[in-house]
Scaffold this active site. Structure first.
Site, PDB file in Angstrom:
ATOM      1  N   ASN A  14       0.874  -1.089   0.028  1.00 45.15           N
ATOM      2  CA  ASN A  14      -0.082  -0.080  -0.076  1.00 45.15           C
ATOM      3  C   ASN A  14       0.717   1.132   0.045  1.00 45.15           C
ATOM      4  O   ASN A  14       0.341   2.212  -0.648  1.00 45.15           O
ATOM      5  CB  ASN A  14      -1.030  -0.121   1.220  1.00 45.15           C
ATOM      6  CG  ASN A  14      -2.173  -0.838   1.011  1.00 45.15           C
ATOM      7  OD1 ASN A  14      -2.726  -0.507  -0.050  1.00 45.15           O
ATOM      8  ND2 ASN A  14      -2.670  -1.814   1.802  1.00 45.15           N
ATOM      9  N   HIS A 110      -8.565  -1.080   5.415  1.00 45.34           N
ATOM     10  CA  HIS A 110      -9.048  -2.258   6.047  1.00 45.34           C
ATOM     11  C   HIS A 110      -9.652  -3.443   4.812  1.00 45.34           C
ATOM     12  O   HIS A 110     -10.402  -2.799   4.059  1.00 45.34           O
ATOM     13  CB  HIS A 110      -9.937  -2.215   7.144  1.00 45.34           C
ATOM     14  CG  HIS A 110     -10.493  -3.539   7.565  1.00 45.34           C
ATOM     15  ND1 HIS A 110      -9.447  -4.239   8.595  1.00 45.34           N
ATOM     16  CD2 HIS A 110     -11.378  -4.286   7.501  1.00 45.34           C
ATOM     17  CE1 HIS A 110     -10.220  -5.160   9.017  1.00 45.34           C
ATOM     18  NE2 HIS A 110     -11.243  -5.376   8.363  1.00 45.34           N
TER      19      HIS A 110
END
Length: 207
Positions: A14, A110
């Site tokens: 990420n 998430h």
């Protein structure tokens, strides 16, 4: 220009999505000013070094408890004049001091559609194992502001993918990363840096 700190604990996929978005000019009002890892020697630190981003380690094991680590982390973030904190696979649970220091200025990604499959113990492959066990037809990712409740802060963006009949936790994880996480996180960061996120209670208004 908003100064961004990205917090990591592992490979940093990420983080790489954010670095790539920044290099493409997709975060025009922000810059990744620091990468901070909760562990020594993780690949995310190498990604930061390659992108010439200052990087630091505040190792959980160096502190007697989560609170002591959180206090040290907040001190470092303030020293670096950080405006936005981004959790990108940061696996250490911190205490309320960081939320108090950066209210509605901490974003987390998430790998599920909150409020499903979230909260304490739901991280990494566990999330996808639980989704498959439950038999859901859709899963995805959520970017939310961090509050004192684990995975309980106001939702900024969500994106869904279809769960396939032959999915394994690993294949579902990969699809959610590629199609959801790596797109949503840079998008949410860009919106924050452009001043386009307004929080009212549980609602995040965009624009």
């Amino acid at each position: 220009m908003k100064r961004i700190a990205v917090l990591v604990s592992g490979g940093g996929t990420n983080l790489q999505a954010l670095i790539d978005a920044q290099s493409r000019g997709e975060i025009p009002n922000g810059e990744i000013a620091a990468v901070i890892s909760s562990k020594e020697g993780v690949y995310a630190l190498e990604r930061a070094a390659r992108a010439e981003i200052p990087h630091f380690v505040i190792a959980r094991k160096s502190f007697p408890d989560s609170r002591a680590m959180t206090v040290a982390l907040v001190e470092k973030l303030k020293e670096l004049n950080i405006d936005l904190v981004v959790l990108a696979g940061f696996l250490t649970i911190f205490t309320e001091e960081i939320v108090q220091a950066f209210p509605n200025a901490i974003l987390n990604v998430h790998p599920a559609l909150i409020p499903s499959f979230c909260g304490k113990g739901y991280y990494g492959l566990h999330v996808h194992e639980k989704a498959l066990e439950y038999g859901v037809k859709l899963s995805g990712a959520t970017v939310h502001f961090v509050s004192e409740e684990c995975d309980g802060g106001p939702i900024v963006l969500q994106k869904a993918v279809e769960v396939l009949a032959d999915d394994t936790p690993e294949s579902l994880q990969q699809r959610i990363m590629e199609q959801c996480e790596w797109k949503l996180l840079p998008q949410a960061v860009a919106l924050f840096c452009a001043g386009k996120l307004r929080v009212e209670g549980r609602m995040v208004h965009i624009g």
